[in-house]
Design a protein around this motif. Structure first.
Motif, short mmCIF file in Angstrom:
data_model
loop_
_atom_site.label_atom_id
_atom_site.label_comp_id
_atom_site.label_asym_id
_atom_site.label_seq_id
_atom_site.Cartn_x
_atom_site.Cartn_y
_atom_site.Cartn_z
N ALA A 159 49.08 58.49 3.37
CA ALA A 159 47.61 59.28 3.92
C ALA A 159 46.54 58.02 4.00
N VAL A 160 46.49 57.19 2.97
CA VAL A 160 45.49 56.23 2.95
C VAL A 160 45.76 55.06 4.15
N LEU A 161 47.01 54.97 4.36
CA LEU A 161 47.47 54.07 5.46
C LEU A 161 47.12 54.74 6.76
N GLY A 162 47.12 55.93 6.84
CA GLY A 162 46.70 56.59 8.15
C GLY A 162 45.31 56.58 8.48
N VAL A 163 44.67 56.50 7.44
CA VAL A 163 42.96 56.56 7.69
C VAL A 163 42.68 55.32 7.99
N VAL A 164 43.38 54.28 7.53
CA VAL A 164 43.08 52.67 7.76
C VAL A 164 43.17 52.44 8.95
N LEU A 165 44.44 53.02 9.40
CA LEU A 165 44.92 52.55 10.93
C LEU A 165 44.86 53.56 11.98
N GLY A 166 44.27 54.52 11.56
CA GLY A 166 44.24 55.78 12.69
C GLY A 166 43.19 55.48 13.73
N GLY A 167 42.06 54.81 13.28
CA GLY A 167 41.27 54.69 14.31
C GLY A 167 41.55 53.53 15.21
N MET A 168 42.27 52.52 14.80
CA MET A 168 42.83 51.27 15.61
C MET A 168 43.79 51.52 16.43
N LEU A 169 44.71 52.72 16.29
CA LEU A 169 45.61 53.45 16.78
C LEU A 169 45.31 54.24 17.92
N GLU A 170 44.29 54.86 18.01
CA GLU A 170 43.74 55.78 19.02
C GLU A 170 42.79 54.68 19.92
N GLU A 171 42.01 53.79 19.35
CA GLU A 171 41.50 52.75 20.03
C GLU A 171 42.13 52.12 21.17
N HIS A 172 43.27 51.72 20.64
CA HIS A 172 44.12 50.71 21.58
C HIS A 172 44.97 51.39 22.54
N PHE A 173 45.40 52.81 21.87
CA PHE A 173 46.14 53.46 23.03
C PHE A 173 45.07 54.15 24.11
N VAL A 174 43.91 54.46 23.87
CA VAL A 174 43.18 54.83 25.02
C VAL A 174 42.83 53.53 25.90
N PHE A 175 42.38 52.48 25.20
CA PHE A 175 42.00 51.03 26.38
C PHE A 175 43.36 50.71 27.23
N SER A 176 44.44 50.86 26.50
CA SER A 176 45.57 50.68 27.17
C SER A 176 46.19 51.75 28.20
#
Length: 502
Positions: free
Chosen positions: A437-454
């Protein structure tokens, strides 16, 4: 390397004033890192006003030393109290605390200090010798590569989960949901705020981390009779006893953690947090004893501890060569370099060679003095174990409340901390791990940002995620990691059905 410039740099860092600054910064970094809720980034940010009155070398030396010490000392409260001092320590907090309950705090803290030093020296060596080459590699990472890198990081949540794969996945989804709260998304659209303005900024990582690890532990002590009877009698002796044996037993882990930490650190936006999580997950994946992870096994601490500090040096590679921050710390440092007329970029090696060599030597010095100062910090911190737990737990809760409020002077952060602490307690009581859960919070924003930009660049074509060589390699590797457990589960179910049938 020009020996004349190297000797001139050596003369600069051996000046009494610079050595004094390094010593004071080391003590400050050890203190900040050991206080739950504070981070290495905060330590560097607090030092920026002081750099206004310093020359470039002592100013940079102060920030480098404070960062290295804060990352290392963050392991101390994680090991003794199950409260990570910094986000990068959260990756193996449960492992270290399990070792403490088994009477192995000495080994856990020793491994953290010693292998952080080794990883830091390795990262510094790479920084000195391979900075331009690795910076070129980092510049080849577009949003496609970063997306797959984050997916690989999230895959570590499955590897590090001591529970079943399904429970680890559910915990990861909880973390990703918390990362969706607020306006921190590419469209800046408020999500899941329920009309509360305080939620517009999302769920802040540090209050959430303190709540999940510290408040949940206090609740467990208050409700569990066995916890009240638990007495930890570990005596922290010589931290360096047995470290050579660990080096001989886990040489691949040390090298793998140092290399992975340096590479991840060199990727802009990654940093020590992601490096620690990935290294711990990789350690479990390739360990000969994966079943021991989560029960108090030192192997993961050896590898992730080496990755922590090697990532710090790696983050300086794109920062110095191209002026691109590798993490939040180097983003602050770049501002200080500009303020000191040391503009980062390829020309900095020719325009200011003495100052650059001084930075390299400071990295080496900071990692070397980490051994004696880390030893003293642990010796002082071990007294925490002698405090009765019925006194210690209320004090921990008090410090968590005060520390969380001090981050943003926000009462709402305290409410978030308490609410997430209750959630983490309920999750662990039902065998759901909290680390994913902690890892999901750490990386969740980066995951969405790079997916949307891509997706914007690809005009909705998913095949573009595999259009570049590095992205294709990372993508295939990530998909194999996720598909393999499904195929293995399907194969086992088919085999079991065939055995049941007459």
């Amino acid at each position: 390397m020009d020996l004349a410039n190297l000797f001139a740099a050596f003369d600069q860092i051996t000046e009494p004033f610079v050595l004094g600054v390094v010593l004071l910064a080391a003590i400050f970094g050890l203190f900040v890192g050991a206080v739950p809720g504070l981070s290495a980034t905060m330590a560097v940010a607090l030092l920026v006003p002081i750099t206004f009155f310093m020359d470039p070398v002592p100013a940079v030396a102060m920030m480098v030393t404070a960062t290295a010490m804060a990352i290392t000392s963050g392991d101390i409260p994680g090991c003794l109290l199950r409260i990570p001092g910094t986000p990068s320590s959260a990756a193996y907090t449960d492992e270290a605390y399990a070792m403490t309950k088994k009477g192995l705090a000495n080994q856990a803290l020793g491994a953290s200090v010693v292998f952080s030093c080794i990883g830091g020296l390795f990262g510094t060596l790479v920084l000195i010798t391979c900075a331009p080459m690795l910076a070129d590699l980092a510049l080849n990472f577009s949003s496609y590569e970063f997306f797959w890198l984050v997916v690989l990081g999230l895959s570590c949540a499955i590897f590090i989960s001591p529970a079943s794969t399904l429970r680890g996945f559910v915990s990861l989804l909880i973390g990703l949901f918390l990362a969706c709260v607020g306006m921190n998304n590419p469209a800046a659209f408020p999500r899941f705020t329920f009309g509360n303005d305080d939620l517009l900024n999302g769920v802040t990582l540090l209050p959430m981390m303190v709540g999940m690890f510290a408040v949940s532990e206090v609740l467990r002590y208050a409700t569990d009779a066995e916890q009240k009877k638990l007495v930890i009698t570990t005596q922290v002796g010589n931290l360096f006893t047995g470290m050579w044996g660990l080096m001989r037993k886990y040489p691949k882990s040390v090298v793998r953690g140092s290399v992975l930490g340096t590479i991840v650190g060199a990727l802009p936006g990654a940093g020590a947090d992601i490096a620690a999580w990935m290294s711990y997950g990789v350690s479990k994946r390739f360990s000969r004893e994966p079943e021991k992870f989560g029960t108090g096994h030192v192997e993961g601490i050896v590898e992730a501890g080496a990755a922590n500090n090697s990532a710090l040096a790696g983050a300086w590679i794109p920062a110095l060569v191209f002026g691109i921050p590798g993490d939040s710390i180097t983003a602050i440092v770049i501002g200080v370099l500009y303020m000191k007329n040391l503009a980062p970029g390829p020309l900095i090696f020719t325009n200011s060679p003495v100052e650059i060599y001084s930075v390299f030597l400071v990295f080496i010095l900071a990692n070397i003095i980490m051994l004696p100062l880390g030893y003293l910090a642990v010796k002082l911190a071990r007294r925490v174990l002698n405090v009765p737990r019925n006194i210690l737990m209320p004090l921990i809760l008090l410090f968590c409340i005060v520390g969380t409020f001090a981050i943003n002077n926000s009462v709402f952060d305290v409410i978030v901390m308490l609410a997430v602490g209750i959630l983490a307690y309920l999750m662990e009581e039902n065998s759901f791990p909290i680390a994913p859960a902690v890892l999901g919070v750490v990386l969740g924003g980066m995951l969405e940002e790079h997916f949307v930009f891509s997706m914007i660049k690809a005009d909705g074509n998913l095949l573009m995620f595999f259009s570049r060589p590095i992205a294709c390699t990372l993508g295939i590797f990530a998909l194999l990691i996720w598909i393999f457990p499904l195929c293995r589960g399907a194969y086992r179910m088919t085999t079991q059905k065939q055995e049941i049938q007459p």
